[in-house]
Design an enzyme around this catalytic site. Structure first.
Site, PDB file in Angstrom:
ATOM      1  N   SER A 156       0.913   2.166  16.721  1.00 28.32           N
ATOM      2  CA  SER A 156       1.494   1.827  15.481  1.00 28.32           C
ATOM      3  C   SER A 156       0.369   0.372  16.017  1.00 28.32           C
ATOM      4  O   SER A 156       0.194  -0.441  15.176  1.00 28.32           O
ATOM      5  CB  SER A 156       3.092   1.084  16.301  1.00 28.32           C
ATOM      6  OG  SER A 156       3.105   0.136  15.027  1.00 28.32           O
ATOM      7  N   ASP A 203       4.188   1.829   8.628  1.00 29.55           N
ATOM      8  CA  ASP A 203       5.523   2.580   8.951  1.00 29.55           C
ATOM      9  C   ASP A 203       6.332   0.849   8.423  1.00 29.55           C
ATOM     10  O   ASP A 203       8.000   1.255   8.273  1.00 29.55           O
ATOM     11  CB  ASP A 203       5.531   3.502  10.052  1.00 29.55           C
ATOM     12  CG  ASP A 203       5.478   2.516  11.425  1.00 29.55           C
ATOM     13  OD1 ASP A 203       5.163   0.670  11.309  1.00 29.55           O
ATOM     14  OD2 ASP A 203       6.181   3.308  11.977  1.00 29.55           O
ATOM     15  N   ASP A 242      -0.140   1.085  11.433  1.00 33.29           N
ATOM     16  CA  ASP A 242       0.321   2.143  10.313  1.00 33.29           C
ATOM     17  C   ASP A 242       0.750   2.370   9.739  1.00 33.29           C
ATOM     18  O   ASP A 242       1.267   3.179   8.829  1.00 33.29           O
ATOM     19  CB  ASP A 242       0.748   3.487  11.749  1.00 33.29           C
ATOM     20  CG  ASP A 242       2.141   2.916  11.784  1.00 33.29           C
ATOM     21  OD1 ASP A 242       2.603   1.623  12.354  1.00 33.29           O
ATOM     22  OD2 ASP A 242       2.754   3.968  12.811  1.00 33.29           O
ATOM     23  N   ASP A 293       2.109  -3.157   9.183  1.00 34.93           N
ATOM     24  CA  ASP A 293       1.636  -3.434  10.559  1.00 34.93           C
ATOM     25  C   ASP A 293       0.791  -2.554  10.827  1.00 34.93           C
ATOM     26  O   ASP A 293       0.469  -1.583  10.003  1.00 34.93           O
ATOM     27  CB  ASP A 293       2.353  -3.028  11.570  1.00 34.93           C
ATOM     28  CG  ASP A 293       3.429  -1.653  11.608  1.00 34.93           C
ATOM     29  OD1 ASP A 293       3.851  -0.987  10.471  1.00 34.93           O
ATOM     30  OD2 ASP A 293       4.432  -0.961  12.645  1.00 34.93           O
TER      31      ASP A 293
HETATM   32 MG    MG Z   1       4.396   0.920  13.161  1.00 31.06          MG
END
Ligand code: MG
Length: 453
Positions: free
Chosen positions: A97, A244, A242, A240
C-alpha cells in the site's frame, strides 16, 4: 496460535521477514486451502520486489494443483474486481500500500472480491504453520496463465457506473498524481474517458517511488499542492501506492482531509437516494453523521478497519461507507476501498452540482480533532478500559472499538493499540480549543486510572 495476517494482510521488509520462503509458503497454503482446485488471480503494485515475490507465490500455488492467473501490475481494487468478475475464484495481492519502498505485503481476496474474512485467514494460517501443504504429483501441477485485461476490465466497470454524459459536459481540468503507484495504468485513462482534461503527475509506476512517498499526507504532497495551485485545476486526485485510497486537493490548492471528502461523498450519495445507511469506523469525524442526517441518512459505526466496514455494509445493505484516510467503498461496484471509483465519483459530484470543491467542502459541518497517545502496559489495558467505562457511567458510551464517550457535538475515543503498549486517544469538538481541552482532560484521567491499577 501464531498469526500471519494482520489488519492489512502480511507486511514486512523485503528479504528480511518478507522473503521468497514466506511467499512460496503462502502460495502453497492458499492452494491447499482451495483443495488444489480453481484458479488464483495474482497481481501486484509496482514495487521492486514484486516479480520476486510473485514468482515464489505462484510456484507455491502451482505445486498444489491450483492454477494461477497473473494480471500483472494493477491497483488493489482492480485485482479485487478481476476476482469478482470471474478471472479466478480467489485472489492474492502483493502490495504494501502506502508503506516505504523497502516494504512489501501479501493480502488474500475471497471469491466475491472482498478481503478474506478472519476465519478463512485462520484456516490458511493453520495450514501454513502446520506445514499441512497438499502438494500434487508431477502430472497434476497447476498452470500459469497471464491475463492482461484486469486494468481495462476495471476501467470499464467504473465507467458503467458513472453519469458519463454529465461528467463530459462539465469539461473538468483534473490534476492526477498517481504517486508512482499502480494507478498509472488505470486512472489517467479512466478520467480521460470520462471527458476530463487530465494532467498527470508521477504517473509512471516505479517501485522506488521517486516522486514522493506513497502515503498521501499533506507533507508528502507539497510539490503536488504547489502544482495544483499554479494550474488552477478544478480538482486534484492523489492515489496511494496501490490506489485503494484517494485524497483530493481543491481548486484553490487546499488539501482536503479524508474525513471531509468521505462526509461529502456520503452526503451526495444519501441525497441522491433519498436516505440510506452509511457505514464508518468509530474514529470518524462527526461531520460525517451531521452531513447525512438532514437527508435521511443513518450512520452505523464499526470497529476500525476497511474489511470490517465492508462486511457491515454487506450485512446491513448500506449505500456507502469508508474511512477517514481516503478509503471509500461503493457498494454498487464492489465491497472494498476503491481509489479509482472515488476519483470518478468525485468528478461526477463536481459535474452534477456545478459547484467548486472548496464550496462543497465549506458546506460541511466543521469539527476539530486532536490525536494523542498514553502509554499503558498490555496487561493493564483491559482493566483500564473497564474503569474508564465505570467513570463515564450515565454518559453515552460506545464500546464498539475501545471506549467512545459521546457528548453534545463532541466525543472522546480511547482505543488500545493492537501492536504497541499504548492507548490512542482521539478527541473531537467544534473548536480546536475544546478538542484540546477534552483531549488533555481524558489523557490525565486515563493516566490516573492506569496508575491506580
Ligand atoms: Mg492502500
Amino acid at each position: 496460535m501464531q498469526r500471519l495476517f494482520g489488519t492489512n494482510g502480511i507486511r514486512g521488509v523485503v528479504n528480511e521477514d518478507m522473503n521468497i520462503e514466506l511467499a512460496s509458503g503462502i502460495g502453497r497454503a492458499v492452494g491447499s486451502f482451495l483443495g488444489g482446485r480453481g484458479s488464483v488471480v495474482v497481481g501486484t503494485d509496482p514495487r521492486t520486489s514484486n516479480e520476486m515475490l510473485k514468482s515464489a507465490l505462484i510456484a507455491g500455488i502451482l505445486s498444489t494443483g491450483s492454477d494461477a492467473i497473473d494480471v500483472g501490475i494493477a491497483p488493489s481494487p482492480a485485482i479485487q474486481y478481476a476476482v469478482k468478475t470471474g478471472f479466478g475464484n480467489f485472489g492474492v495481492i502483493i502490495t504494501a500500500s502506502h508503506n516505504p519502498p523497502q516494504f512489501n505485503g501479501i493480502k488474500c481476496i475471497d471469491a466475491d472480491g472482498t478481503e478474506l474474512g478472519r476465519e478463512k485467514e485462520e484456516e490458511i494460517e493453520r495450514i501454513y504453520f502446520g506445514k499441512r501443504f497438499a502438494v500434487k504429483p508431477w502430472n497434476l501441477i497447476g498452470k500459469l496463465v497471464e491475463n492482461p485485461r484486469a486494468n481495462q476490465n476495471y476501467i470499464e466497470g467504473i465507467i458503467a457506473r458513472c453519469d458519463v454524459e454529465a461528467i463530459r459536459k462539465a469539461k473538468l481540468k483534473v490534476l492526477l498524481d498517481c504517486s508512482n503507484g499502480a494507478s498509472g495504468f488505470t486512472s489517467p485513462y479512466l478520467l480521460e474517458t470520462l471527458g476530463c482534461r487530465v494532467i498527470s503527475l508521477n504517473a509512471h509506476p516505479q517501485g522506488t517511488f521517486p516522486g514522493h512517498e506513497s502515503e498521501p499526507t499533506p507533507d508528502n504532497l507539497r510539490d503536488t499542492i504547489r502544482i495544483a495551485s499554479a494550474l488552477g485545476a478544478d480538482l486534484t486526485v492523489v492515489h496511494d501506492g496501490d490506489a485503494d485510497r484517494t485524497i483530493f486537493i481543491d481548486e484553490k490548492g487546499q488539501y482536503i482531509f479524508g474525513d471531509k471528502s468521505l462526509a461529502l461523498m456520503a452526503r451526495e450519495t444519501v441525497k441522491a437516494r433519498n436516505g440510506g445507511l452509511v457505514v464508518t469506523p468509530v474514529a470518524t469525524s462527526l461531520c460525517f453523521e451531521d452531513a447525512v442526517k438532514p437527508f435521511g441518512g443513518k450512520v452505523l459505526y464499526t470497529r476500525v478497519g476497511a474489511p470490517i466496514v465492508a462486511r457491515a455494509m454487506i450485512e446491513h445493505g448500506a449505500v456507502f461507507g469508508g474511512e477517514e484516510n481516503g478509503g471509500m467503498i461503493f457498494p454498487e461496484f464492489q465491497y472494498c476501498r476503491d481509489g479509482g471509483m472515488a476519483a470518478a465519483k468525485m468528478v461526477e459530484v463536481l459535474a452534477k452540482t456545478g459547484m467548486k470543491l472548496s464550496e462543497l467542502i465549506d458546506s460541511l459541518p466543521k469539527y476539530a480533532q486532536v490525536k494523542t497517545k498514553v502509554e499503558c502496559p498490555d496487561a493493564k489495558k483491559e482493566a483500564a478500559l473497564k474503569k474508564l467505562v465505570e467513570h463515564y457511567r450515565g454518559e453515552r458510551v460506545d464500546t464498539t472499538d475501545g471506549v467512545k464517550i459521546m457528548f453534545e457535538k463532541a466525543w472522546v475515543l480511547v482505543r488500545p493499540s493492537g501492536t504497541e503498549p499504548i492507548y490512542r486517544v482521539y478527541a473531537e469538538a467544534e473548536t480546536m480549543e475544546k478538542a484540546r481541552k477534552l483531549s488533555e482532560e481524558n489523557k490525565k484521567l486515563i493516566e490516573e486510572i492506569i496508575r491506580s491499577i
